[in-house]
Scaffold this motif. Structure first.
Motif, PDB file in Angstrom:
ATOM      1  N   GLN A  76       0.829  -1.203   0.000  1.00 32.01           N
ATOM      2  CA  GLN A  76       0.000   0.000   0.000  1.00 32.01           C
ATOM      3  C   GLN A  76       0.863   1.252   0.000  1.00 32.01           C
ATOM      4  O   GLN A  76       0.568   2.221  -0.692  1.00 32.01           O
ATOM      5  CB  GLN A  76      -0.949   0.005   1.211  1.00 32.01           C
ATOM      6  N   GLN A  78       3.863   1.505  -1.303  1.00 35.43           N
ATOM      7  CA  GLN A  78       4.421   1.621  -2.649  1.00 35.43           C
ATOM      8  C   GLN A  78       3.384   2.193  -3.617  1.00 35.43           C
ATOM      9  O   GLN A  78       3.694   3.070  -4.435  1.00 35.43           O
ATOM     10  CB  GLN A  78       4.899   0.259  -3.148  1.00 35.43           C
ATOM     11  N   LEU A  79       2.163   1.686  -3.529  1.00 38.05           N
ATOM     12  CA  LEU A  79       1.094   2.186  -4.395  1.00 38.05           C
ATOM     13  C   LEU A  79       0.821   3.660  -4.133  1.00 38.05           C
ATOM     14  O   LEU A  79       0.645   4.448  -5.073  1.00 38.05           O
ATOM     15  CB  LEU A  79      -0.186   1.363  -4.189  1.00 38.05           C
ATOM     16  N   ASN A  80       0.790   4.039  -2.867  1.00 36.36           N
ATOM     17  CA  ASN A  80       0.559   5.440  -2.512  1.00 36.36           C
ATOM     18  C   ASN A  80       1.661   6.334  -3.069  1.00 36.36           C
ATOM     19  O   ASN A  80       1.396   7.414  -3.593  1.00 36.36           O
ATOM     20  CB  ASN A  80       0.472   5.612  -0.997  1.00 36.36           C
ATOM     21  N   ALA A  81       2.912   5.879  -2.961  1.00 44.14           N
ATOM     22  CA  ALA A  81       4.047   6.668  -3.460  1.00 44.14           C
ATOM     23  C   ALA A  81       3.965   6.839  -4.970  1.00 44.14           C
ATOM     24  O   ALA A  81       4.194   7.933  -5.501  1.00 44.14           O
ATOM     25  CB  ALA A  81       5.364   6.014  -3.054  1.00 44.14           C
ATOM     26  N   LYS A  82       3.607   5.775  -5.684  1.00 43.21           N
ATOM     27  CA  LYS A  82       3.490   5.861  -7.141  1.00 43.21           C
ATOM     28  C   LYS A  82       2.329   6.762  -7.544  1.00 43.21           C
ATOM     29  O   LYS A  82       2.445   7.560  -8.472  1.00 43.21           O
ATOM     30  CB  LYS A  82       3.337   4.463  -7.738  1.00 43.21           C
ATOM     31  N   ARG A  83       1.202   6.653  -6.836  1.00 46.04           N
ATOM     32  CA  ARG A  83       0.060   7.536  -7.103  1.00 46.04           C
ATOM     33  C   ARG A  83       0.444   8.994  -6.876  1.00 46.04           C
ATOM     34  O   ARG A  83       0.171   9.857  -7.704  1.00 46.04           O
ATOM     35  CB  ARG A  83      -1.112   7.161  -6.191  1.00 46.04           C
ATOM     36  N   ASP A  84       1.115   9.259  -5.762  1.00 45.98           N
ATOM     37  CA  ASP A  84       1.513  10.629  -5.441  1.00 45.98           C
ATOM     38  C   ASP A  84       2.463  11.193  -6.489  1.00 45.98           C
ATOM     39  O   ASP A  84       2.374  12.366  -6.848  1.00 45.98           O
ATOM     40  CB  ASP A  84       2.148  10.694  -4.051  1.00 45.98           C
ATOM     41  N   ALA A  85       3.369  10.361  -7.008  1.00 46.49           N
ATOM     42  CA  ALA A  85       4.310  10.813  -8.036  1.00 46.49           C
ATOM     43  C   ALA A  85       3.568  11.197  -9.319  1.00 46.49           C
ATOM     44  O   ALA A  85       3.872  12.219  -9.942  1.00 46.49           O
ATOM     45  CB  ALA A  85       5.343   9.733  -8.318  1.00 46.49           C
ATOM     46  N   ILE A  86       2.583  10.395  -9.693  1.00 41.01           N
ATOM     47  CA  ILE A  86       1.801  10.703 -10.893  1.00 41.01           C
ATOM     48  C   ILE A  86       1.055  12.015 -10.714  1.00 41.01           C
ATOM     49  O   ILE A  86       1.054  12.881 -11.602  1.00 41.01           O
ATOM     50  CB  ILE A  86       0.822   9.550 -11.209  1.00 41.01           C
ATOM     51  N   GLN A  88       1.757  14.498  -8.663  1.00 43.15           N
ATOM     52  CA  GLN A  88       2.715  15.606  -8.615  1.00 43.15           C
ATOM     53  C   GLN A  88       3.201  15.975 -10.009  1.00 43.15           C
ATOM     54  O   GLN A  88       3.332  17.154 -10.334  1.00 43.15           O
ATOM     55  CB  GLN A  88       3.892  15.253  -7.711  1.00 43.15           C
ATOM     56  N   ASN A  89       3.483  14.972 -10.850  1.00 39.95           N
ATOM     57  CA  ASN A  89       3.916  15.245 -12.223  1.00 39.95           C
ATOM     58  C   ASN A  89       2.828  15.971 -13.007  1.00 39.95           C
ATOM     59  O   ASN A  89       3.113  16.907 -13.761  1.00 39.95           O
ATOM     60  CB  ASN A  89       4.313  13.955 -12.934  1.00 39.95           C
TER      61      ASN A  89
END
Length: 102
Positions: A76, A78-86, A88-89
């Protein structure tokens, strides 16, 4: 909540806070971005459905397992970090000055 504990706001929450993400001349760019994202989401959705069908046809996976799956804390995070990166981009791109996007 009594009157002593109530927060008072200087402006209604619905009023913007001196920010404008897009200028009027960027509305077409926003439309193009939404269409592009929608196409990409469809490609990903289509591939996930096909992948699930292939895995299910080989007895590797039942679609109900995917629907019922609850990620553990590590996944969870890892998923949160990837979601946040998307997100933010995307926000960085929307806030960039027109000359910075060229």
């Amino acid at each position: 909540m009594n009157a002593m504990n109530q927060k008072t706001f200087e402006r209604p929450i619905s009023e913007p806070v001196n920010r404008r993400m897009l200028t009027v001349d960027q509305i077409d760019d926003l439309g193009e971005a939404i269409l592009s994202l929608t196409r990409e989401i469809w490609v990903l959705t289509d591939r996930v459905h096909v992948l699930e069908a292939v895995l299910e046809s080989h007895g590797v996976l039942a679609n109900a397992e995917v629907d019922a799956f609850q990620p553990g804390p590590e996944l969870q995070a890892q998923l949160n970090a990837k979601r946040d990166a998307i997100v933010q981009n995307l926000m960085r791109a929307l806030r960039a000055a027109p000359e910075a996007r060229s």
